[in-house]
Design a protein around this motif. Sequence first.
Motif, PDB file in Angstrom:
ATOM      1  N   SER A  20       0.837  -1.192   0.000  1.00  0.00           N
ATOM      2  CA  SER A  20       0.000   0.000   0.000  1.00  0.00           C
ATOM      3  C   SER A  20       0.873   1.243   0.000  1.00  0.00           C
ATOM      4  O   SER A  20       2.095   1.176   0.146  1.00  0.00           O
ATOM      5  N   ASP A  21       0.237   2.389  -0.149  1.00  0.00           N
ATOM      6  CA  ASP A  21       0.952   3.668  -0.135  1.00  0.00           C
ATOM      7  C   ASP A  21       0.961   4.293   1.244  1.00  0.00           C
ATOM      8  O   ASP A  21       1.190   5.492   1.386  1.00  0.00           O
ATOM      9  N   GLY A  22       0.700   3.481   2.261  1.00  0.00           N
ATOM     10  CA  GLY A  22       0.699   3.986   3.633  1.00  0.00           C
ATOM     11  C   GLY A  22      -0.682   4.168   4.213  1.00  0.00           C
ATOM     12  O   GLY A  22      -0.832   4.293   5.429  1.00  0.00           O
ATOM     13  N   ASP A  24      -4.398   2.311   4.325  1.00  0.00           N
ATOM     14  CA  ASP A  24      -4.958   0.994   4.048  1.00  0.00           C
ATOM     15  C   ASP A  24      -6.439   1.039   3.703  1.00  0.00           C
ATOM     16  O   ASP A  24      -7.187   0.104   3.983  1.00  0.00           O
ATOM     17  N   ASP A  25      -6.896   2.117   3.103  1.00  0.00           N
ATOM     18  CA  ASP A  25      -8.304   2.184   2.752  1.00  0.00           C
ATOM     19  C   ASP A  25      -8.610   1.444   1.457  1.00  0.00           C
ATOM     20  O   ASP A  25      -9.738   0.991   1.247  1.00  0.00           O
ATOM     21  N   VAL A  26      -7.628   1.292   0.582  1.00  0.00           N
ATOM     22  CA  VAL A  26      -7.812   0.624  -0.702  1.00  0.00           C
ATOM     23  C   VAL A  26      -6.781  -0.488  -0.820  1.00  0.00           C
ATOM     24  O   VAL A  26      -5.590  -0.273  -0.576  1.00  0.00           O
ATOM     25  N   CYS A  27      -7.250  -1.674  -1.196  1.00  0.00           N
ATOM     26  CA  CYS A  27      -6.364  -2.818  -1.411  1.00  0.00           C
ATOM     27  C   CYS A  27      -6.148  -2.994  -2.911  1.00  0.00           C
ATOM     28  O   CYS A  27      -7.113  -2.992  -3.684  1.00  0.00           O
ATOM     29  N   ILE A  28      -4.898  -3.145  -3.311  1.00  0.00           N
ATOM     30  CA  ILE A  28      -4.545  -3.319  -4.716  1.00  0.00           C
ATOM     31  C   ILE A  28      -3.948  -4.704  -4.905  1.00  0.00           C
ATOM     32  O   ILE A  28      -3.001  -5.083  -4.195  1.00  0.00           O
ATOM     33  N   SER A  29      -4.492  -5.471  -5.834  1.00  0.00           N
ATOM     34  CA  SER A  29      -3.947  -6.777  -6.182  1.00  0.00           C
ATOM     35  C   SER A  29      -3.759  -6.850  -7.686  1.00  0.00           C
ATOM     36  O   SER A  29      -4.470  -6.190  -8.450  1.00  0.00           O
ATOM     37  N   VAL A  30      -2.779  -7.680  -8.082  1.00  0.00           N
ATOM     38  CA  VAL A  30      -2.388  -7.769  -9.494  1.00  0.00           C
ATOM     39  C   VAL A  30      -2.438  -9.227  -9.913  1.00  0.00           C
ATOM     40  O   VAL A  30      -2.084 -10.132  -9.136  1.00  0.00           O
TER      41      VAL A  30
END
Length: 848
Positions: A417-419, A421-427
């Motif tokens: 994350s970018d610090g 944790d409101d949005v989770c990014i998966s690839v």
Amino acid sequence: MVTAKEAAAAMDASKYVRYTPEQVEALERLYYECPKPSSLRRQQLVRDCPVLANVDPKQIKVWFQNRRCREKQRKESSRLQALNRKLTAMNKLLMEENDRLQKQASQLVYENGYYRQQTQSAGLTTTDTSCESVVTSGQQNVAGAQPQAQPRDASPAGLMSIAEETLTEFLSKATGTAVEWVQMPGMKPGPDSIGIIAISHGCAGVAARACGLVGMEPAKVAEILKDRLLWLRDCRSMEVVNVLPAGNNGTIELLYMQLYAPTTLAPARDFWLLRYTSILDDGSLVVCERSLSSKQGGPSMPPVQPFIRGEMLPSGFLIRPSDGGGSIIHIVDHMDLEPWSVPEVVRPLYESSAMVAQKTSMAALRYLRQVAHEDTHSVTGWGRQPAALRALSQKLTRGFNEALNGLADDGWSVIESDGVDDVCISVNSSPSKVINCNSAFNNGLPIVSSSVLCAKASMLLQDVSPAALLRFMREQRSQWADNNLDAFFASAMKPNFCNLPMSRLGGFSGQVILPLAHTFDPEEFLEVIKLGNASTYQDALIHRDLFLLQMYNGVDENTVGTCSELIFAPIDASFSDDSPLLPSGFRIIPIDSPLDTSSSKCTLDLASTLEVGTPRSRISGSGSGNAACASSKAVMTIALQFAFESHLQDSVATMARQYMRSIIASVQRIALALSSSRLVPQVGGISHAPAAASATPEAATLSRWICQSYRFHFGSELIKSADASGCEAGLKALWHHASAILCCSLKAVPVFTFANQSGLDMLETTLVALQDITLEKVLDDQGRKNLCAELPGVMEQGFACIPGGLCVSGLGRPVSYEKALAWKVLDDDSGAHCICFMFVNWSFVASM
């Protein structure tokens, strides 16, 4: 005066005419071409068919009248016969339900008397030893009623023993009194209902039971129900590990099943099951199942990460042939979903029997009804058949669930994350995923996208109807979506998307809805939204413009506890049913949250506790309906998928986070506006509360102008004097006026700027979305002609009376009205402020 000759001719024309087979064939041929031919067409028929040359044209007219009458009677007779068969089967179910309830009541009376006797005996005893003996005796009775499971192995004999126990326990729940069933709220049995739906009361775990009639043979019903991947959209996989033969032409199957999690806040579930299929002595077909674990003394399967092992207690399907054709089905779903494994805020989802009834038991009945009612020869929009549309909607839901869960064995991996944790990014960079994404647009050209990114977030909604929120987001996409960004990511799945000139990305604001189809379920339908610049679909085929395939699965705002979904995926003009999709969307699940409902925040992001900038203002003295609304909560989960080139991962991830956060902010704003509009009407950003709060000067002024202008033009009062005493009372009376009162702007294309409660009900919209509705869109063709004829008079004379007719609500439903009054609203300087319309005695037109 009628002459004797004319009277004789009329009597001859009324006599019965016996037609030859050739004449009947000619008449039938024309009937199927045109059931109600004109006189000219009938005369032409006589000229073209020599066999009808001697038949009087009046007799041909009478034949067509009789033929239409017979056709109508045949259809009505067929409908009544089908209804009678359904009512007979429903009556049989109700009689069985009544018998079961009587047995359950007798058992409860017996147990009540037994425990009362034990209590009285315990009160008469004076020694501790006797009390201990009573308690010990009770424990022995309980132990005798529920013996401990004996250890059994995985041998055929051991599995058969478990299967027989499962069958006995399942039947005691389906038709007996093993579980105390109560009717599910809002699900009353009747000829138009899906069936008799009940939920458990006071038993371990969560359980639901459904009884219904389906027009299919029992064997076909069992085949469908056993394949959960067909009808249970939360089912990720179901693998038959082993099959063993059993008595009565039955089978024992060992199954491993995985279920998707409905939200990012909970892990997925899996089950290790034994399924027993057999035929009873009365010919009924039974498919029952239960979890295999050490609790039953049977074999167990080791845990699978990251799934939480759920337990299915004896459940299944009892399928009996119906006397009038079809099958009578009893469905029991009884599970322990291990609610301890999820956060407390979503724990009610895993402790709700109503949720199991809606998502599993009713879903099975609904799917069976869809299959039974499908006409394989009927073709819908874009040439698709109902079965293909159903498969398409299932594909959208399945793709959304896959992205939402982001399981490792599907190729997903979470990035840092970018610090916040409101949005989770998966690839997902697995070859199968990438090839599938590009195959829809590749057409032999080099593959351009090499990865798929998914941004996910969940949030808590308060005081807003899930159906109303998603309906607004579907109809007002520009309020939350960035069409330029959506089109750019969708273009990433096309060849050479990097060569697209950026100027092309600026023209995606126009949205033309191309009807795709409606599924059998009236609560769910598909549509296509055009994001490209082509003016026609043929142009889109040439220029390969971008579209969104969109599925809306909503419910009525008054229905409590059901899930609403808005799922969409980018497609191009050459879209086919088997094209791969990258679904994104929103899912809102109502919860009966134990959290404090007095919070002033309308929307909370659960991951980052993101606060709403504008606190929710409560209205003092709100009614009971508003109080009920204020205590409602729901979990909204968002998942967005993007295709991209792998070397752009960091920049795409940053863009996806920003896009997701902007959508979250938009959802918060929309939810706040919708929840406020249920209590505080908004007029052009001016807040007023006619029901309780004091009126603002702007709102009172508008109300005064409307009433004064009506009095000036028509010479009568719009509101009674007793009701209009004071600005606040006048505004309240106008808001609750029985007729639909709507104000339109003085523009070339008039749009609505205000409506009272009746006007909002007629248009089936909210004050937030009202300004996006034009007057021309609401009126039908005749209404527009009447308006064009009367509008100059309104501008010159100041008023007009428009004849009654039909208009269309915001959801496309026809509305009839007795008449409409239009008048020019004048301000204090006698200048034209707007045009006000009043639709008198309006009502929705029932669809045939």
